[in-house]
Design a protein around this motif. Structure first.
Motif, PDB file in Angstrom:
ATOM      1  N   ASP A  35       0.834  -1.200   0.000  1.00 39.14           N
ATOM      2  CA  ASP A  35       0.000   0.000   0.000  1.00 39.14           C
ATOM      3  C   ASP A  35       0.874   1.257   0.000  1.00 39.14           C
ATOM      4  O   ASP A  35       0.571   2.244  -0.684  1.00 39.14           O
ATOM      5  CB  ASP A  35      -0.921   0.016   1.214  1.00 39.14           C
ATOM      6  N   CYS A  36       1.948   1.224   0.789  1.00 41.05           N
ATOM      7  CA  CYS A  36       2.843   2.383   0.843  1.00 41.05           C
ATOM      8  C   CYS A  36       3.535   2.587  -0.503  1.00 41.05           C
ATOM      9  O   CYS A  36       3.702   3.730  -0.961  1.00 41.05           O
ATOM     10  CB  CYS A  36       3.868   2.210   1.961  1.00 41.05           C
ATOM     11  N   LEU A  75       6.078  -7.352  -8.241  1.00 33.84           N
ATOM     12  CA  LEU A  75       6.507  -8.634  -8.777  1.00 33.84           C
ATOM     13  C   LEU A  75       7.940  -8.850  -8.300  1.00 33.84           C
ATOM     14  O   LEU A  75       8.905  -8.473  -8.970  1.00 33.84           O
ATOM     15  CB  LEU A  75       6.441  -8.645 -10.312  1.00 33.84           C
ATOM     16  N   GLY A  76       8.065  -9.395  -7.105  1.00 35.32           N
ATOM     17  CA  GLY A  76       9.367  -9.626  -6.510  1.00 35.32           C
ATOM     18  C   GLY A  76       9.542 -11.104  -6.243  1.00 35.32           C
ATOM     19  O   GLY A  76       9.351 -11.936  -7.126  1.00 35.32           O
ATOM     20  N   THR A  77       9.908 -11.441  -5.001  1.00 34.17           N
ATOM     21  CA  THR A  77       9.932 -12.848  -4.616  1.00 34.17           C
ATOM     22  C   THR A  77       8.552 -13.450  -4.809  1.00 34.17           C
ATOM     23  O   THR A  77       8.393 -14.576  -5.276  1.00 34.17           O
ATOM     24  CB  THR A  77      10.377 -12.991  -3.151  1.00 34.17           C
ATOM     25  N   GLY A  78       7.527 -12.677  -4.451  1.00 34.44           N
ATOM     26  CA  GLY A  78       6.138 -13.056  -4.665  1.00 34.44           C
ATOM     27  C   GLY A  78       5.391 -11.916  -5.323  1.00 34.44           C
ATOM     28  O   GLY A  78       5.992 -11.059  -5.987  1.00 34.44           O
ATOM     29  N   VAL A  79       4.072 -11.867  -5.114  1.00 34.00           N
ATOM     30  CA  VAL A  79       3.211 -10.906  -5.796  1.00 34.00           C
ATOM     31  C   VAL A  79       2.398 -10.132  -4.764  1.00 34.00           C
ATOM     32  O   VAL A  79       1.834 -10.717  -3.838  1.00 34.00           O
ATOM     33  CB  VAL A  79       2.251 -11.631  -6.764  1.00 34.00           C
ATOM     34  N   GLY A  80       2.330  -8.818  -4.920  1.00 34.30           N
ATOM     35  CA  GLY A  80       1.524  -7.995  -4.020  1.00 34.30           C
ATOM     36  C   GLY A  80       0.927  -6.823  -4.765  1.00 34.30           C
ATOM     37  O   GLY A  80       1.128  -6.664  -5.974  1.00 34.30           O
ATOM     38  N   GLY A  81       0.208  -5.981  -4.037  1.00 37.89           N
ATOM     39  CA  GLY A  81      -0.372  -4.821  -4.685  1.00 37.89           C
ATOM     40  C   GLY A  81      -1.144  -3.939  -3.728  1.00 37.89           C
ATOM     41  O   GLY A  81      -1.427  -4.325  -2.586  1.00 37.89           O
TER      42      GLY A  81
END
Length: 306
Positions: free
Chosen positions: A104-105, A127-133
């Protein structure tokens, strides 16, 4: 004065924010993992170095806060896992505390000072080690408590057949406890998992991408399947949010040909058609967690003051 923190499993980074254009890093210190007192003392040291009394502490952290109980889930830092982290830190330091998810930040940083400037709805993607947003609408997080919205990486939605021509792909177990999540295929570890499934080879994501850029057939097949698997859920997320820009951070965002292919595939799948790039490399490459936390803190301070 706002003091912002970007807290990860290996380091705590601090910064001082006087305005959106005056955000100064304070350096970094190792994260105390098992001692809450030492954890608070580390924050206290940053505050002392800032040379003044902050009106608010704004924290970016790789975790989520239950909006009902205010309990933080942050398994990689045991001393703060399952604590009412904002209230506990405030009780120790006597300063109001705002806690936000790191994705979020990042999204907030891109909306305010990065690739999302001028866009009403920004979908920040990691899109790094895993996925976030995270999702920003009209300059605000769409869920200011929690960190759950925008987490398009989780949920059993990944296709069981992908690529051109299609090949069967299993639903891999995800760290969230489900299987078939975008997180299980969309990050660097996911790309490696796909390559192993398709070709029986253990290569790092860097090796796979390098081989793809050299035109090697097996790596090209992996990237084709990867793009097909990731583009559809990302396109759905764009349709649902109405985002008009998707800044991407994380290690895979450094591979611009990969982002180009992902952008092209996403734009083919969404309802609104763009004749410009939609999925783009993030612009806040240095300390987006600190920047985003600072921007959130400055907004909260302005509201506190009236």
């Amino acid at each position: 004065m706002i003091i912002s923190f970007d807290i990860g499993g290996s380091a705590i980074k601090g910064g001082v924010a006087l305005s959106e254009t005056e955000i100064t890093p304070l350096g970094r210190r190792p994260t105390p993992l098992d001692d809450f007192g030492a954890f608070v003392d580390t924050l206290r040291t940053f505050i002392a170095e800032a040379g003044g009394t902050p009106t608010l502490l704004s924290i970016s952290i790789a975790g989520v806060v239950d909006p009902d109980t205010q309990l933080l889930t942050c398994a990689n830092i045991p001393c703060i896992h399952q604590r009412t982290i904002a209230a506990d830190i405030e009780a120790e330091l006597g300063v109001p505390v705002l806690v936000a998810n790191d994705a979020d930040c990042f999204a907030m940083a891109e909306a305010g000072l990065g690739a999302g400037r001028g866009h009403r709805i920004v979908l920040g993607v990691i899109l790094g080690t895993g996925v976030g947003g995270g999702v920003i609408a009209n300059g605000r997080l769409i869920n200011e408590a929690g960190g759950f919205a925008g987490e398009w990486g989780h949920g059993p939605i990944v296709a069981l057949r992908a690529g051109h021509p299609p090949v069967e792909i299993p639903h891999y177990a995800c760290g969230c406890g489900q299987s078939g999540c975008v997180d299980s295929v969309g990050g660097a570890r996911g790309m490696e998992r796909l390559h192993k499934t398709l070709h029986g080879l253990d290569l790092t994501s860097e090796e796979i991408i390098g081989a793809w850029l050299r035109g090697e057939e097996k790596a090209a097949r992996t990237i084709d399947v990867y793009i097909d698997l990731v583009a559809s859920p990302l396109a759905l997320t764009v349709n649902i949010t109405g985002a008009t820009i998707v800044p991407v951070a994380g290690g895979l965002s450094n591979v611009e040909p990969l982002l180009h292919e992902l952008d092209k595939a996403v734009r083919q799948r969404i309802l609104r058609k763009f004749d410009r790039p939609l999925v783009v490399r993030s612009e806040c490459r240095v300390e987006p967690g600190l920047i985003g936390a600072a921007l959130l803190g400055l907004k909260a301070e302005a509201e506190m003051l009236g």
